[in-house]
Design a protein around this motif. Structure first.
Motif, PDB file in Angstrom:
ATOM      1  N   ALA A 179     -24.262  27.681  18.054  1.00 34.73           N
ATOM      2  CA  ALA A 179     -22.944  27.245  18.520  1.00 34.73           C
ATOM      3  C   ALA A 179     -22.398  28.169  19.602  1.00 34.73           C
ATOM      4  N   ARG A 180     -22.633  29.475  19.469  1.00 32.46           N
ATOM      5  CA  ARG A 180     -22.151  30.417  20.478  1.00 32.46           C
ATOM      6  C   ARG A 180     -22.849  30.204  21.816  1.00 32.46           C
ATOM      7  N   GLU A 181     -24.128  29.831  21.774  1.00 29.39           N
ATOM      8  CA  GLU A 181     -24.853  29.549  23.006  1.00 29.39           C
ATOM      9  C   GLU A 181     -24.348  28.275  23.665  1.00 29.39           C
ATOM     10  N   LYS A 182     -24.012  27.282  22.846  1.00 29.73           N
ATOM     11  CA  LYS A 182     -23.584  25.988  23.396  1.00 29.73           C
ATOM     12  C   LYS A 182     -22.109  25.993  23.779  1.00 29.73           C
ATOM     13  N   HIS A 183     -21.296  26.785  23.066  1.00 28.77           N
ATOM     14  CA  HIS A 183     -19.850  26.802  23.318  1.00 28.77           C
ATOM     15  C   HIS A 183     -19.375  28.254  23.468  1.00 28.77           C
ATOM     16  N   PRO A 184     -19.726  28.908  24.566  1.00 27.13           N
ATOM     17  CA  PRO A 184     -19.347  30.322  24.733  1.00 27.13           C
ATOM     18  C   PRO A 184     -17.835  30.506  24.663  1.00 27.13           C
ATOM     19  N   GLY A 185     -17.417  31.500  23.888  1.00 34.07           N
ATOM     20  CA  GLY A 185     -16.009  31.823  23.798  1.00 34.07           C
ATOM     21  C   GLY A 185     -15.218  30.989  22.816  1.00 34.07           C
ATOM     22  N   LEU A 211     -25.117  19.840  17.397  1.00 34.09           N
ATOM     23  CA  LEU A 211     -25.478  20.992  18.220  1.00 34.09           C
ATOM     24  C   LEU A 211     -26.796  20.796  18.961  1.00 34.09           C
ATOM     25  N   ILE A 212     -27.708  20.030  18.366  1.00 32.28           N
ATOM     26  CA  ILE A 212     -29.020  19.858  19.015  1.00 32.28           C
ATOM     27  C   ILE A 212     -29.110  18.558  19.794  1.00 32.28           C
ATOM     28  N   GLY A 213     -28.020  17.824  19.924  1.00 29.23           N
ATOM     29  CA  GLY A 213     -28.071  16.635  20.770  1.00 29.23           C
ATOM     30  C   GLY A 213     -27.332  15.428  20.240  1.00 29.23           C
ATOM     31  N   GLY A 214     -26.788  15.529  19.043  1.00 28.73           N
ATOM     32  CA  GLY A 214     -25.945  14.466  18.514  1.00 28.73           C
ATOM     33  C   GLY A 214     -26.646  13.146  18.336  1.00 28.73           C
ATOM     34  N   ARG A 215     -25.935  12.075  18.643  1.00 27.40           N
ATOM     35  CA  ARG A 215     -26.440  10.720  18.387  1.00 27.40           C
ATOM     36  C   ARG A 215     -27.694  10.413  19.182  1.00 27.40           C
TER      37      ARG A 215
END
Length: 234
Positions: A125-131, A169-173
């Protein structure tokens, strides 16, 4: 099914924060995924920690001394747990915490430490949504996942919710759609395996008859008989 396609979403509840200071596991919850899709197979167990429950921990998960008193100790549930996870990749939110407790418990019953591959969804999650905040509740809010049942922490419920968060996180639907297309390509039955739950999408707004008439009048005024589609209306 190849083992590499199998993942186990896992969560634990404990008596505190540190097994080295005498804290113990009190609950393990696991959810099986095959190709990122929940299969419906779960593993869940409450554990007698053989010690008292601190008030701080009780406020987190609501598991009391009285409730846990007649539950099995870790030595009595370890075989079933190891058999269920096998060599699957473990999906854990804040993995060092849960892995630290699991390996400590295994050490105390003279079993080897886990060597399964581990994916930490906090790091993901930190990699995908920094901050951004990456608590489980914050990620549920971000992805629109219903966590209203989560009034207290519970290992199985949190694993079920984390499975949904992990899928997003890995691509959803898109992941579920790709798997569905793969199943059609190889001739699988439409309902041969469980599908990831997909949240319904809102329907586009419908125009009223008055709005349609106003639009038609506007086109007539602007284009007259120059509109190409009028050649095919008949």
């Amino acid at each position: 099914m190849q083992a590499s396609n199998r993942e186990i979403v896992l969560d634990t509840e404990t008596t505190g924060l540190s097994p080295r200071q005498g804290d113990r596991l009190v609950e393990i919850g696991c959810v099986e995924l095959i190709n990122h899709v929940p299969t419906g197979k779960n593993h869940h167990v409450y554990i007698n920690p053989e010690r008292d429950m601190p008030e701080e921990a009780f406020r987190v998960h609501g598991l009391s001394d009285e409730f846990l008193r007649d539950k099995p100790v870790f030595a009595d549930v370890v075989e079933d747990f190891i058999a269920f996870i096998g060599d699957a990749t473990l999906i854990i939110h804040n993995a060092p915490f849960d892995m630290g407790f699991l390996n400590a418990e295994l050490e105390w019953v003279q079993r080897p430490a886990l060597t399964n591959p581990v994916i930490d969804t906090v790091m993901l999650a930190r990699e995908k949504h920094p901050g951004a905040r990456v608590s489980l509740d914050a990620l549920c809010k971000h992805y629109g996942i219903d966590n209203s049942r989560r009034t207290l922490h519970g290992a199985l419920l949190d694993s079920e919710i984390l499975a949904e968060v992990y899928l997003e996180l890995i691509g959803g639907r898109q992941v579920a759609l790709a798997l569905s297309e793969e199943a059609r390509t190889y001739g699988a039955e439409p309902d041969a395996r469980p599908r990831a739950a997909q949240r319904p999408q809102p329907l586009p707004p419908r125009l009223t008859q008055a709005e349609l008439a106003a639009h038609a009048a506007f086109l007539e005024k602007e284009l007259g008989d120059k509109a190409i589609w009028t050649q095919y209306e008949s």
